[in-house]
Design a protein around this motif. Structure first.
Motif, PDB file in Angstrom:
ATOM      1  N   ILE A   1     -22.650 -15.466   2.902  1.00  0.00           N
ATOM      2  CA  ILE A   1     -23.268 -16.784   2.810  1.00  0.00           C
ATOM      3  C   ILE A   1     -24.553 -16.750   3.626  1.00  0.00           C
ATOM      4  CG2 ILE A   1     -23.055 -19.234   3.395  1.00  0.00           C
ATOM      5  CD1 ILE A   1     -20.039 -18.963   2.962  1.00  0.00           C
ATOM      6  N   GLU A   2     -25.637 -17.181   3.013  1.00  0.00           N
ATOM      7  CA  GLU A   2     -26.909 -17.292   3.735  1.00  0.00           C
ATOM      8  C   GLU A   2     -27.001 -18.702   4.299  1.00  0.00           C
ATOM      9  OE1 GLU A   2     -29.641 -16.111   0.648  1.00  0.00           O
ATOM     10  OE2 GLU A   2     -29.640 -14.066   1.426  1.00  0.00           O
ATOM     11  N   GLN A   3     -27.034 -18.798   5.611  1.00  0.00           N
ATOM     12  CA  GLN A   3     -27.095 -20.085   6.284  1.00  0.00           C
ATOM     13  C   GLN A   3     -28.307 -20.883   5.787  1.00  0.00           C
ATOM     14  OE1 GLN A   3     -28.173 -19.960  10.470  1.00  0.00           O
ATOM     15  NE2 GLN A   3     -26.520 -21.393  10.961  1.00  0.00           N
TER      16      GLN A   3
ATOM     17  N   ILE B   1     -25.287 -14.807   7.093  1.00  0.00           N
ATOM     18  CA  ILE B   1     -26.637 -14.333   7.373  1.00  0.00           C
ATOM     19  C   ILE B   1     -27.405 -15.521   7.960  1.00  0.00           C
ATOM     20  CG2 ILE B   1     -28.747 -13.349   6.390  1.00  0.00           C
ATOM     21  CD1 ILE B   1     -26.282 -11.522   6.123  1.00  0.00           C
ATOM     22  N   PRO B   2     -27.795 -15.427   9.249  1.00  0.00           N
ATOM     23  CA  PRO B   2     -28.457 -16.569   9.891  1.00  0.00           C
ATOM     24  C   PRO B   2     -29.775 -16.935   9.218  1.00  0.00           C
ATOM     25  CG  PRO B   2     -27.760 -14.955  11.523  1.00  0.00           C
ATOM     26  CD  PRO B   2     -27.589 -14.319  10.174  1.00  0.00           C
ATOM     27  N   GLU B   3     -30.064 -18.222   9.230  1.00  0.00           N
ATOM     28  CA  GLU B   3     -31.288 -18.753   8.658  1.00  0.00           C
ATOM     29  C   GLU B   3     -32.436 -18.569   9.662  1.00  0.00           C
ATOM     30  OE1 GLU B   3     -32.652 -22.861   6.441  1.00  0.00           O
ATOM     31  OE2 GLU B   3     -31.098 -22.973   7.973  1.00  0.00           O
TER      32      GLU B   3
ATOM     33  N   SER C   1     -14.771 -22.902  -9.824  1.00  0.00           N
ATOM     34  CA  SER C   1     -16.149 -22.920  -9.354  1.00  0.00           C
ATOM     35  C   SER C   1     -16.195 -23.415  -7.913  1.00  0.00           C
ATOM     36  CB  SER C   1     -16.984 -23.836 -10.251  1.00  0.00           C
ATOM     37  OG  SER C   1     -18.308 -23.910  -9.782  1.00  0.00           O
ATOM     38  N   LEU C   2     -16.819 -22.628  -7.033  1.00  0.00           N
ATOM     39  CA  LEU C   2     -16.976 -22.992  -5.624  1.00  0.00           C
ATOM     40  C   LEU C   2     -18.421 -23.385  -5.367  1.00  0.00           C
ATOM     41  CD1 LEU C   2     -15.217 -19.869  -4.055  1.00  0.00           C
ATOM     42  CD2 LEU C   2     -14.145 -22.022  -4.761  1.00  0.00           C
ATOM     43  N   LEU C   3     -18.638 -24.432  -4.570  1.00  0.00           N
ATOM     44  CA  LEU C   3     -19.993 -24.858  -4.246  1.00  0.00           C
ATOM     45  C   LEU C   3     -20.054 -25.380  -2.818  1.00  0.00           C
ATOM     46  CD1 LEU C   3     -22.917 -25.405  -5.171  1.00  0.00           C
ATOM     47  CD2 LEU C   3     -22.146 -27.708  -5.814  1.00  0.00           C
ATOM     48  N   ILE C   4     -20.970 -24.799  -2.034  1.00  0.00           N
ATOM     49  CA  ILE C   4     -21.267 -25.295  -0.691  1.00  0.00           C
ATOM     50  C   ILE C   4     -22.761 -25.580  -0.657  1.00  0.00           C
ATOM     51  CG2 ILE C   4     -21.119 -24.901   1.797  1.00  0.00           C
ATOM     52  CD1 ILE C   4     -19.058 -22.695   1.237  1.00  0.00           C
TER      53      ILE C   4
ATOM     54  N   THR D   1     -24.021 -25.237   4.501  1.00  0.00           N
ATOM     55  CA  THR D   1     -24.099 -23.864   5.022  1.00  0.00           C
ATOM     56  C   THR D   1     -24.954 -23.816   6.283  1.00  0.00           C
ATOM     57  OG1 THR D   1     -26.005 -23.161   3.688  1.00  0.00           O
ATOM     58  CG2 THR D   1     -23.790 -22.812   2.727  1.00  0.00           C
ATOM     59  N   ALA D   2     -25.874 -24.762   6.437  1.00  0.00           N
ATOM     60  CA  ALA D   2     -26.703 -24.819   7.649  1.00  0.00           C
ATOM     61  C   ALA D   2     -25.861 -25.109   8.884  1.00  0.00           C
ATOM     62  CB  ALA D   2     -27.797 -25.864   7.490  1.00  0.00           C
ATOM     63  N   THR D   3     -24.700 -25.747   8.700  1.00  0.00           N
ATOM     64  CA  THR D   3     -23.841 -26.074   9.846  1.00  0.00           C
ATOM     65  C   THR D   3     -22.967 -24.897  10.276  1.00  0.00           C
ATOM     66  OG1 THR D   3     -21.996 -26.906   8.496  1.00  0.00           O
ATOM     67  CG2 THR D   3     -23.739 -28.492   9.098  1.00  0.00           C
TER      68      THR D   3
END
Length: 130
Positions: free
Chosen positions: A10-12, A125-127, A86-89, A94-96
């Motif tokens: 997941i990319e933050q 993966i940090p933003e 189907s998954l969705l975030i 994801t920023a949290t």
């Protein structure tokens, strides 16, 4: 049902989505278990949690059919394209996230039977751009 293992990244700060097809061995047509058919998701709900570790008391994020982060497209009338989860975030969610972790995804039948579909590690993966 034995859960598959699928590690995710997941990319933050970015939207995360996955489409998961659920299958099971067709032991009637192929007793060796090498042939698969769709698993019916009719009348099922689903839930998934991401936690820092398996033993963590709280989840970092929870996805369910009830909170709209999971959508089930059941196999109706043998349509093989309609047997998916189907998954969705969202990017805001994801920023949290602040660390990598682990997850599993379960389906629940209308009779209450719980089956784990997939599990694995979550790499965050940090933003940089905020």
């Amino acid at each position: 049902m034995i859960a598959g293992v699928y590690n995710i990244t997941i990319e933050q700060g970015s939207t995360f989505g996955r489409l998961i097809s659920v299958e099971q061995p067709d032991l009637v047509a192929d007793p060796t278990g090498q042939t698969f058919v769709n698993y019916s998701l009719v009348a099922h709900t689903a839930r998934m949690q991401i936690r820092r570790t398996v033993d963590s008391a709280t989840s970092m994020i929870s996805l369910t059919t009830e909170n709209g982060r999971i959508t089930i497209n059941p196999n109706i009338s043998g349509n093989t394209k309609n047997n998916e989860i189907s998954l969705l975030i969202t990017a805001a969610d994801t920023a949290t996230l602040t660390t990598s972790g682990v997850y599993d995804l379960e389906i629940i039948s209308s009779s209450g039977t719980v089956s784990k579909v997939v599990r694995g590690d979550v790499t965050l993966i940090p933003e940089v751009t905020r």
